[in-house]
Design an enzyme around this catalytic site. Structure first.
Site, PDB file in Angstrom:
ATOM      1  N   GLY A  63       5.146  -7.728   3.596  1.00 49.47           N
ATOM      2  CA  GLY A  63       5.182  -8.608   2.432  1.00 49.47           C
ATOM      3  C   GLY A  63       6.332  -8.292   1.496  1.00 49.47           C
ATOM      4  N   GLY A  87       6.190  -2.809   3.112  1.00 51.50           N
ATOM      5  CA  GLY A  87       5.773  -3.347   4.387  1.00 51.50           C
ATOM      6  C   GLY A  87       6.233  -4.782   4.539  1.00 51.50           C
ATOM      7  N   GLY A 126       0.820  -1.202   0.000  1.00 50.83           N
ATOM      8  CA  GLY A 126       0.000   0.000   0.000  1.00 50.83           C
ATOM      9  C   GLY A 126       0.855   1.253   0.000  1.00 50.83           C
ATOM     10  N   ARG A 135      -4.139   7.614   4.347  1.00 49.40           N
ATOM     11  CA  ARG A 135      -2.833   7.697   3.705  1.00 49.40           C
ATOM     12  C   ARG A 135      -2.871   8.515   2.418  1.00 49.40           C
ATOM     13  NH1 ARG A 135      -2.799   1.343   2.698  1.00 49.40           N
ATOM     14  NH2 ARG A 135      -3.769   1.144   0.662  1.00 49.40           N
ATOM     15  N   ASP A 193       0.366   1.014   9.356  1.00 48.30           N
ATOM     16  CA  ASP A 193       0.045   0.184  10.518  1.00 48.30           C
ATOM     17  C   ASP A 193       1.210   0.123  11.504  1.00 48.30           C
ATOM     18  OD1 ASP A 193      -2.315  -0.303   9.253  1.00 48.30           O
ATOM     19  OD2 ASP A 193      -1.848  -2.362   8.676  1.00 48.30           O
ATOM     20  N   ARG A 208       0.759  -5.228  -4.870  1.00 51.83           N
ATOM     21  CA  ARG A 208       0.938  -6.234  -3.821  1.00 51.83           C
ATOM     22  C   ARG A 208       1.317  -7.534  -4.526  1.00 51.83           C
ATOM     23  NH1 ARG A 208      -1.025  -4.061   0.890  1.00 51.83           N
ATOM     24  NH2 ARG A 208      -2.566  -2.394   0.692  1.00 51.83           N
TER      25      ARG A 208
END
Length: 364
Positions: free
Chosen positions: A115, A113, A10, A284, A138, A81
């Site tokens: 992943g 992030g 993201g 965001r 997060d 992603r």
């Protein structure tokens, strides 16, 4: 030296300042930087023998190309992603390493992030030089106290929560405001604390509606303006899966998120009307705040400094307020969560600071 850089997962504010910092620091050393579009997906879409596919999935980054980039939100490299190990047709790690070799990439810098950085650690384990930079609103990447995007997400959330007070008070309702945070409740906890909401439900502690609903009813009744505000992490659970199949309006909505489920339970229990708001991507959106600009610029500069010292296989971090770095595979050791015993009152569903002295600025 030829560096590659990509952004995955993201988007968050602060990515563009980080990209700018990498490019400027590299240019000062006479190095080149090649940006890969759409994260790891961009590498999968490249055929190094096809100049058209290379041009479509990469961009040469120089000082002029990144001018003013620190003022922009999102990522100019775009994102996806994607984990090449789980791509259609099987593990395509070999394709990624082939592309990097053919394009002459000496070191990859990856902004992402959990992943994205897990695949970065995988590349490091097979000998590909990598520097990882953690980003996620997060703030749940293991090994660092802070991730790019967290401050702006909190800033946006606090502003939105306080803005929603006006309509919640006008209609004398209970506001249920759901924030992103699937595995970690840090964003909800800090946003709720700074906005001084009545109750906050985090991902780490399932909510017992038999306890939470009476607390909210009391909050509303004892407020002279006759309203209350609840913040909830999207990943929060309910004790026993309560209210999972509740029907009802929740102010005419039938969405299945935890915020809507709690709102339906409030209304079914006779708590009156609710205002339900999922802040979602607004958290965001837009330009980075001052802290995310600063951290983005600093992380980018540190990444290049590590490469200059030939210290690859590292993830840049903030630890107890200091810029540091740890092994890239630190992300594999699990996700970071709220320290519930130190920061949260699970009986009252509120932030609780037992002791402030000696704590880092962001309480984590």
């Amino acid at each position: 030296m030829r560096l590659g850089i990509l952004t995955g997962g993201g988007d968050v504010p602060g990515l563009n300042p980080c990209i700018r910092a990498v490019v400027l620091a590299a240019d000062d050393r006479g190095w080149q930087v090649l940006g890969f579009r759409r994260g790891w997906q961009g590498l999968l879409d490249i055929d190094p023998d096809d100049p058209v596919s290379v041009a479509a999935n990469t961009v040469d980054l120089n000082r002029e190309r990144v001018r003013g980039l620190d003022r922009l939100g999102g990522t100019i490299l775009h994102t996806s992603r994607c984990d090449p190990r789980t791509a259609a047709g099987g593990d395509r790690t070999a394709h990624v390493t082939h592309v990097l070799e053919r394009l002459g990439i000496d070191v990859m810098i990856t902004l992402g992030g959990d992943g994205t950085l897990r695949f970065s650690a995988h590349l490091d384990s097979i000998g590909v030089p990598v520097i990882s930079i953690p980003k996620t609103m997060d703030n749940d990447v293991n090994g660092t106290d802070y991730c790019i995007g967290f401050s702006t997400a909190v800033t946006r959330s606090v502003a939105a929560i306080n803005a929603l007070r006006t309509t919640t008070e006008s209609h004398e309702r209970i506001a249920v405001i759901e924030l992103f945070g699937r595995r970690s409740g840090e964003t909800a906890l800090l946003s709720g604390f700074l906005a001084q909401v009545d109750r906050t439900v985090i991902a780490e502690v399932p909510a017992d509606l038999d306890v939470l609903l009476p607390l909210l009813a009391r909050d509303k009744a004892t407020n002279p303006a006759n309203y209350a505000v609840l913040v909830v992490s999207e990943g929060a659970g309910l004790v026993g899966g309560a209210a999972a199949d509740m029907s009802g309006s929740a102010t005419t909505r039938n969405d299945g998120g935890v915020g809507h489920r709690i709102a339906r339970a409030i209304e079914a229990a006779g708590g009156g009307g609710t205002v339900v708001q999922e802040l979602a991507y607004l958290m965001r959106a837009g330009e980075p705040d001052a802290l995310d600009r600063m951290v983005g610029l600093a992380f980018g500069a540190l990444a290049v400094q590590l490469i200059e010292r030939r210290e690859t296989g590292r993830m840049v971090t903030l630890t107890s307020g200091n810029y540091c770095h740890v092994p890239a595979d630190s992300v594999l050791e699990g996700a970071k969560h709220v320290d519930v015993e130190r920061l949260y009152d699970r009986e009252q569903y509120r932030a609780r600071l037992k002791s402030v002295e000696g704590m880092p600025m962001f309480l984590y």
